[in-house]
Enzyme design. Structure first.
Site, short mmCIF file in Angstrom:
data_model
loop_
_atom_site.label_atom_id
_atom_site.label_comp_id
_atom_site.label_asym_id
_atom_site.label_seq_id
_atom_site.Cartn_x
_atom_site.Cartn_y
_atom_site.Cartn_z
N THR A 206 0.82 -1.21 0.00
CA THR A 206 0.00 0.00 0.00
C THR A 206 0.85 1.26 0.00
O THR A 206 1.88 1.28 0.66
CB THR A 206 -0.79 0.03 1.33
OG1 THR A 206 -1.35 -1.24 1.55
CG2 THR A 206 -1.86 1.10 1.30
N ARG A 234 -13.34 -8.84 0.31
CA ARG A 234 -12.36 -8.61 1.38
C ARG A 234 -11.95 -7.14 1.41
O ARG A 234 -11.69 -6.53 0.40
CB ARG A 234 -11.12 -9.48 1.14
CG ARG A 234 -10.01 -9.29 2.16
CD ARG A 234 -8.94 -8.32 1.68
NE ARG A 234 -7.76 -8.33 2.57
CZ ARG A 234 -6.74 -7.49 2.49
NH1 ARG A 234 -6.75 -6.55 1.57
NH2 ARG A 234 -5.73 -7.57 3.33
N VAL A 235 -11.93 -6.58 2.60
CA VAL A 235 -11.43 -5.23 2.81
C VAL A 235 -10.29 -5.32 3.81
O VAL A 235 -10.43 -5.95 4.85
CB VAL A 235 -12.54 -4.30 3.35
CG1 VAL A 235 -11.97 -2.92 3.68
CG2 VAL A 235 -13.68 -4.19 2.35
N GLY A 236 -9.17 -4.70 3.48
CA GLY A 236 -8.01 -4.75 4.37
C GLY A 236 -7.96 -3.56 5.30
O GLY A 236 -8.97 -2.90 5.57
N ASP A 237 -6.75 -3.25 5.77
CA ASP A 237 -6.59 -2.16 6.74
C ASP A 237 -6.61 -0.78 6.08
O ASP A 237 -6.96 0.21 6.72
CB ASP A 237 -5.27 -2.32 7.50
CG ASP A 237 -4.04 -2.23 6.60
OD1 ASP A 237 -4.13 -2.67 5.43
OD2 ASP A 237 -3.00 -1.73 7.04
N THR A 257 1.58 -0.37 6.29
CA THR A 257 1.60 -1.14 5.04
C THR A 257 1.95 -2.58 5.39
O THR A 257 2.62 -2.82 6.39
CB THR A 257 2.63 -0.56 4.05
OG1 THR A 257 2.59 -1.34 2.83
CG2 THR A 257 4.04 -0.57 4.59
N GLY A 258 1.46 -3.53 4.60
CA GLY A 258 1.78 -4.93 4.89
C GLY A 258 0.54 -5.79 4.89
O GLY A 258 -0.41 -5.53 4.15
N ASP A 259 0.54 -6.82 5.72
CA ASP A 259 -0.56 -7.77 5.78
C ASP A 259 -1.74 -7.16 6.54
O ASP A 259 -1.84 -7.27 7.75
CB ASP A 259 -0.10 -9.06 6.45
CG ASP A 259 -1.16 -10.15 6.35
OD1 ASP A 259 -2.34 -9.82 6.15
OD2 ASP A 259 -0.81 -11.34 6.48
N GLY A 260 -2.62 -6.52 5.78
CA GLY A 260 -3.72 -5.78 6.38
C GLY A 260 -4.67 -6.61 7.21
O GLY A 260 -5.22 -6.14 8.20
#
Length: 346
Positions: A206, A234-237, A257-260
């Site tokens: 991101t 799916r919605v991430g962070d 940023t990363g694995d949301g």
């Protein structure tokens, strides 16, 4: 609380605090054009929100790393969908969109959510309809690149993916999956561990950005096309306030940023800003947030950037195989141009 602050001050290694100067623009990864665009907006007299919108928007146009904007990270059905948010640290207003389809300028749409609605977050097909009302064109977000990523994935029996505890076995075959009559949890959990590292590094980079103006006004934002091969919906962070980014002109700003899927459970950006509010140096604030997540998920892929209202900034990341350093961009009057900086992961 005073004691904690004192002990932190003692623990801070010499030189850990960055030289402070305003304005400052800080963004995740070595996305240089995003940094340059945001800085130019400030130079031309634009607001902090303008700088965030244009800076992240530049990444949407450039398709930064393939993980921002159109034509990247197709979901399980081959479609690219976008998530973005923007936050005003003066008013604490947030505009966000998630699972946005067929509209390229996600952060632009997020800004319109602040300007023309009393809402904070719009999602899916309805977010796209809102975007069209606001004058954004419908465009196909699929490209040859995203189509080939999708077909390669199908040819590899849909590996890796985000399912667990389903039949058929999601570690060996494509769906459609369903809930088994009996769940063999132990076997499945072990498989999930195996595949998580395979999919974690560099498939959701991101862009997150924090801009702090001369007067200490803070704005932040994010834009992403999410995790590659995500389950549709799916919605991430990224579009979640306090997770993807957070801005508060009384304290500072942060972006993750990363694995949301993992990081959003800890609201890392909000937490980092709260640490800075207590007087914690931005670098230490970032590190404390990473350490907190490590306790639960030692092998997560992620990083965070932090900046306080004096213009001091820092970053931190979680060290895992293939990811030992995190690169980010900083623009400030102390630097002759937007400059790439590197931090060792902890």
């Amino acid at each position: 609380a005073t004691v904690v602050l004192l002990s932190l001050a003692v623990l801070t290694p010499a030189g850990a605090a960055s030289a402070a100067s305003l304005p400052v623009v800080i963004n995740t990864w070595a996305f240089r054009t995003a940094a340059e665009t945001a800085w130019r907006v400030l130079e031309l007299g634009g607001s902090e929100l303008d700088a965030v919108e244009r800076g992240c928007g530049q990444c949407e146009i450039d398709q930064c790393d393939g993980t921002v904007g159109y034509g990247g990270s197709p979901d399980e059905s081959g479609e690219t969908t976008l998530d973005a948010m923007i936050m005003d640290g003066n008013t604490m207003q947030v505009g966000a969109v998630a699972d946005l389809r067929r509209v390229k300028n996600a952060i632009g749409v997020a800004r319109k959510v602040i300007e023309y609605t009393k809402h904070t977050l719009l999602v899916g097909e309805s977010a796209s309809l809102f975007a069209v009302r606001m004058g954004f064109p419908y465009e196909d977000l699929t490209t040859q690149k995203s189509l080939s990523l999708y077909s390669e994935w199908l040819n590899q029996s849909c590996q890796p993916n985000y399912w667990k505890n389903v039949v058929p076995d999601s570690s060996k075959s494509c769906g459609p999956y369903k809930r088994p009559e009996e769940v063999y949890k132990e076997e499945q959990t072990y498989k999930e561990e195996q595949t998580s590292s395979q999919r974690s590094v560099h498939n959701h980079d991101t862009i997150g950005m924090v801009v702090i103006g001369v007067g200490g006004t803070v704005a932040s934002g994010t834009s992403t096309n999410g995790a590659i091969h995500k389950i549709p919906g799916r919605v991430g962070d990224s579009p979640i306030a306090g997770a993807g980014s957070y801005a508060d002109s009384t304290a500072g700003g942060a972006a993750a940023t990363g694995d949301g899927d993992i990081m959003m459970r800890f609201l890392p950006s909000y937490q980092a800003v709260e640490y800075m509010r207590m007087g914690t140096d931005p670098t230490i604030a970032c590190q404390k947030v990473i350490s907190r997540i490590q306790k639960y998920v030692p092998k997560f892929f992620g990083a965070i950037i932090c900046a306080n209202t004096t213009g001091s900034y820092g970053a931190a990341c979680n060290k895992i195989p293939g990811f030992s350093q995190f690169h980010f961009m900083v623009s400030s009057p102390l630097l002759s141009q937007p400059t790439e900086q590197v931090v060792d992961c902890i």
